[in-house]
Design an enzyme around this catalytic site. Structure first.
Site, PDB file in Angstrom:
ATOM      1  N   ASP A  59      75.278  50.714  20.630  1.00 15.21           N
ATOM      2  CA  ASP A  59      74.349  49.730  20.075  1.00 15.21           C
ATOM      3  C   ASP A  59      74.259  50.020  18.579  1.00 15.21           C
ATOM      4  OD1 ASP A  59      72.243  48.269  19.151  1.00 15.21           O
ATOM      5  OD2 ASP A  59      70.848  48.835  20.748  1.00 15.21           O
ATOM      6  N   THR A  85      75.633  36.500  17.105  1.00 19.71           N
ATOM      7  CA  THR A  85      76.353  35.296  16.680  1.00 19.71           C
ATOM      8  C   THR A  85      75.758  33.983  17.205  1.00 19.71           C
ATOM      9  OG1 THR A  85      77.880  35.597  18.532  1.00 19.71           O
ATOM     10  CG2 THR A  85      78.576  36.482  16.402  1.00 19.71           C
ATOM     11  N   TYR A 148      70.929  33.230  10.678  1.00 16.35           N
ATOM     12  CA  TYR A 148      72.209  33.912  10.915  1.00 16.35           C
ATOM     13  C   TYR A 148      72.942  34.151   9.590  1.00 16.35           C
ATOM     14  CZ  TYR A 148      77.178  34.360  12.145  1.00 16.35           C
ATOM     15  OH  TYR A 148      78.494  34.768  12.234  1.00 16.35           O
ATOM     16  N   LYS A 152      73.734  37.802   7.827  1.00 16.23           N
ATOM     17  CA  LYS A 152      75.097  38.270   7.540  1.00 16.23           C
ATOM     18  C   LYS A 152      75.230  38.604   6.054  1.00 16.23           C
ATOM     19  CE  LYS A 152      78.213  38.343  10.083  1.00 16.23           C
ATOM     20  NZ  LYS A 152      78.694  39.417  11.009  1.00 16.23           N
TER      21      LYS A 152
HETATM   22  N1  LIG Z   1      82.487  32.994  16.067  1.00 13.76           N
HETATM   23  C1  LIG Z   1      82.523  32.411  14.885  1.00 13.76           C
HETATM   24  O1  LIG Z   1      82.685  31.196  14.760  1.00 13.76           O
HETATM   25  C2  LIG Z   1      82.392  33.255  13.634  1.00 13.76           C
HETATM   26  C3  LIG Z   1      82.446  32.608  12.378  1.00 13.76           C
HETATM   27  C4  LIG Z   1      82.318  33.383  11.227  1.00 13.76           C
HETATM   28  C5  LIG Z   1      82.182  34.759  11.320  1.00 13.76           C
HETATM   29  N2  LIG Z   1      82.121  35.344  12.542  1.00 13.76           N
HETATM   30  C6  LIG Z   1      81.936  36.795  12.602  1.00 13.76           C
HETATM   31  O2  LIG Z   1      83.091  37.365  13.208  1.00 13.76           O
HETATM   32  C7  LIG Z   1      82.719  38.565  13.887  1.00 13.76           C
HETATM   33  C8  LIG Z   1      83.256  38.527  15.312  1.00 13.76           C
HETATM   34  O3  LIG Z   1      82.686  37.386  15.958  1.00 13.76           O
HETATM   35  P1  LIG Z   1      83.041  36.947  17.445  1.00 13.76           P
HETATM   36  O4  LIG Z   1      83.321  35.496  17.420  1.00 13.76           O
HETATM   37  O5  LIG Z   1      84.032  37.887  18.041  1.00 13.76           O
HETATM   38  O6  LIG Z   1      81.601  37.151  18.104  1.00 13.76           O
HETATM   39  P2  LIG Z   1      81.199  37.431  19.622  1.00 13.76           P
HETATM   40  O7  LIG Z   1      82.249  36.938  20.554  1.00 13.76           O
HETATM   41  O8  LIG Z   1      79.798  36.927  19.754  1.00 13.76           O
HETATM   42  O9  LIG Z   1      81.195  39.011  19.687  1.00 13.76           O
HETATM   43  C9  LIG Z   1      80.182  39.790  19.083  1.00 13.76           C
HETATM   44  C10 LIG Z   1      80.057  41.061  19.887  1.00 13.76           C
HETATM   45  O10 LIG Z   1      79.020  41.851  19.300  1.00 13.76           O
HETATM   46  C11 LIG Z   1      78.313  42.468  20.371  1.00 13.76           C
HETATM   47  N3  LIG Z   1      76.975  42.875  19.963  1.00 13.76           N
HETATM   48  C12 LIG Z   1      75.860  42.115  19.797  1.00 13.76           C
HETATM   49  N4  LIG Z   1      74.809  42.884  19.461  1.00 13.76           N
HETATM   50  C13 LIG Z   1      75.273  44.170  19.402  1.00 13.76           C
HETATM   51  C14 LIG Z   1      74.676  45.421  19.117  1.00 13.76           C
HETATM   52  N5  LIG Z   1      73.372  45.530  18.812  1.00 13.76           N
HETATM   53  N6  LIG Z   1      75.452  46.529  19.147  1.00 13.76           N
HETATM   54  C15 LIG Z   1      76.765  46.436  19.466  1.00 13.76           C
HETATM   55  N7  LIG Z   1      77.381  45.295  19.762  1.00 13.76           N
HETATM   56  C16 LIG Z   1      76.648  44.159  19.724  1.00 13.76           C
HETATM   57  C17 LIG Z   1      78.273  41.414  21.461  1.00 13.76           C
HETATM   58  O11 LIG Z   1      78.055  42.034  22.705  1.00 13.76           O
HETATM   59  P3  LIG Z   1      77.108  41.325  23.812  1.00 13.76           P
HETATM   60  O12 LIG Z   1      77.628  39.928  23.940  1.00 13.76           O
HETATM   61  O13 LIG Z   1      77.306  42.182  25.015  1.00 13.76           O
HETATM   62  O14 LIG Z   1      75.720  41.379  23.235  1.00 13.76           O
HETATM   63  C18 LIG Z   1      79.666  40.814  21.350  1.00 13.76           C
HETATM   64  O15 LIG Z   1      80.609  41.487  22.185  1.00 13.76           O
HETATM   65  C19 LIG Z   1      81.198  38.659  13.774  1.00 13.76           C
HETATM   66  O16 LIG Z   1      80.874  39.496  12.701  1.00 13.76           O
HETATM   67  C20 LIG Z   1      80.771  37.243  13.456  1.00 13.76           C
HETATM   68  O17 LIG Z   1      79.564  37.195  12.746  1.00 13.76           O
HETATM   69  C21 LIG Z   1      82.246  34.639  13.703  1.00 13.76           C
END
Ligand SMILES: NC(=O)c1ccc[n+]([C@@H]2O[C@H](COP(=O)([O-])OP(=O)(O)OC[C@H]3O[C@@H](n4cnc5c(N)ncnc54)[C@H](OP(=O)(O)O)[C@@H]3O)[C@@H](O)[C@H]2O)c1
Length: 308
Positions: A59, A85, A148, A152
């Site tokens: 975490d 996210t 959000y 970030k």
């Molecule tokens: N998705 C988009 O469109 C998008 C766009 C721009 C930037 N980003 C950035 O890209 C990165 C990867 O995004 P993604 O799409 O892979 O997101 P994702 O699928 O939502 O994955 C985020 C992961 O972070 C975990 N998490 C949440 N709270 C946590 C905590 N306190 N400690 C440890 N782990 C935690 C979640 O686990 P649980 O689900 O088990 O909580 C999930 O596995 C992020 O930094 C996001 O902000 C994403």
């Protein structure tokens, strides 16, 4: 022979995390373009020693747990993908969102400093307000419009100059709950979709982002980098294009205005937040065009019309 580069990945069960861990292990993930590597170099299975940490394993809001995990594993590079996210939910849950996206990122930056690791953290186009009228470059002024986006940005500001900050946008992988999976499911089940046509941005396919992150793990440049597939589009255009690939005709996707969304989304999104990747392209191959990327995603989920 030199030892493998040791990489810790946070958020390893997320949509980018799963693809990145597999890519670092030398696997070709679904949705990837086999021959494309931004630095021209394929990944060998023994190049990296990868430790992926999911939420239940670490975490990132727990200061001591973060310190212990990084001291114990002594990575050369940390790729920090863990994040809150849920953009709309964050509007009603700002404390949790900030704890993860800001405080958690700051803790990882500090742990990287204390152990001599290089931190690569991933941020978002939602740090911008969308009013510029053209693609955003790394130095542009930020002005997030949502909790959000603000969380970030706060995470970025807790990083050190030596850390590498990757801003990406509209991420879609073969896995996970994302817009592309909704579009493909609806197209295949004969339903129709309505998507907004008044928000412009850059698509980023997780498999391509993973390969870009490998290049950054190898080079550890520091500073801010915008990383996204080439070209700008709207959600409606994406839906129409994917529908055509799946044999749906012009009435599959209907363009609507953001103001027509029911219920109205809690978070405000930038009207135009496409990311300029000119800085990236001074050093490495651009990420493929968004249509090429979406075609790979759709193809890897469902055989295309006309295919055997
Ligand atoms: N998705 C988009 O469109 C998008 C766009 C721009 C930037 N980003 C950035 O890209 C990165 C990867 O995004 P993604 O799409 O892979 O997101 P994702 O699928 O939502 O994955 C985020 C992961 O972070 C975990 N998490 C949440 N709270 C946590 C905590 N306190 N400690 C440890 N782990 C935690 C979640 O686990 P649980 O689900 O088990 O909580 C999930 O596995 C992020 O930094 C996001 O902000 C994403």
């Amino acid at each position: 022979m030199s030892r493998p580069v040791r990489v810790v990945v946070t958020g390893a069960s997320g949509q980018v995390g799963v693809d990145l861990v597999d890519t670092l292990r030398g696997r070709t993930v679904r949705g990837a373009r086999t021959s494309w590597h931004p630095d021209g170099l394929a990944v060998h299975s023994d190049e990296f020693e990868v430790l992926g940490l999911s939420h239940h394993e670490l975490d990132i809001t727990d200061r001591e747990a973060v310190q212990r995990a990084i001291e114990r594993t002594r990575p050369d590079v940390i790729v920090h993908l863990a994040a809150y996210t849920a953009v709309d939910r964050a509007e009603g849950d700002p404390d949790t969102c900030y704890a993860v996206n800001a405080t958690g990122t700051g803790l990882l930056s500090r742990a990287a400093k204390e152990t001599g690791a290089h931190l690569i953290t991933v941020s978002t186009d939602y740090v911008f307000d969308g009013s510029k009228g053209s693609a955003y470059v790394e130095e542009d002024a930020t002005n997030p419009q949502s909790v959000y986006g603000a969380s970030k940005l706060a995470g970025e500001l807790l990083c050190r100059e030596e850390d590498t900050i990757v801003r990406t946008s509209w991420v879609m992988g073969v896995r996970g709950k994302n817009v592309m999976n909704v579009i493909v499911d609806r197209a295949q089940s004969g339903e129709q979709v309505r998507f907004v046509n008044d928000q412009t941005g850059s698509v980023t396919v997780a498999a391509d982002l993973a390969r870009a992150l490998v290049t950054l793990v190898r080079t550890r440049p520091g500073g801010r980098w915008h990383v996204a597939n080439t070209g700008t589009t709207t959600w409606f255009e994406i839906a129409r294009y994917a529908g055509e690939l799946l044999g749906r005709d012009g009435d599959f996707a209907t363009p609507i205005a953001t103001s027509e969304l029911v219920p109205a989304p809690a978070a405000q999104r930038p009207v135009r937040s496409d990311l300029s990747t000119a800085k990236w392209q001074l050093h490495w191959e651009p990420l493929p065009d968004w249509r090429d990327a979406v075609t790979r995603l759709v193809t890897d989920r469902a055989p295309l019309v006309g295919d055997a």
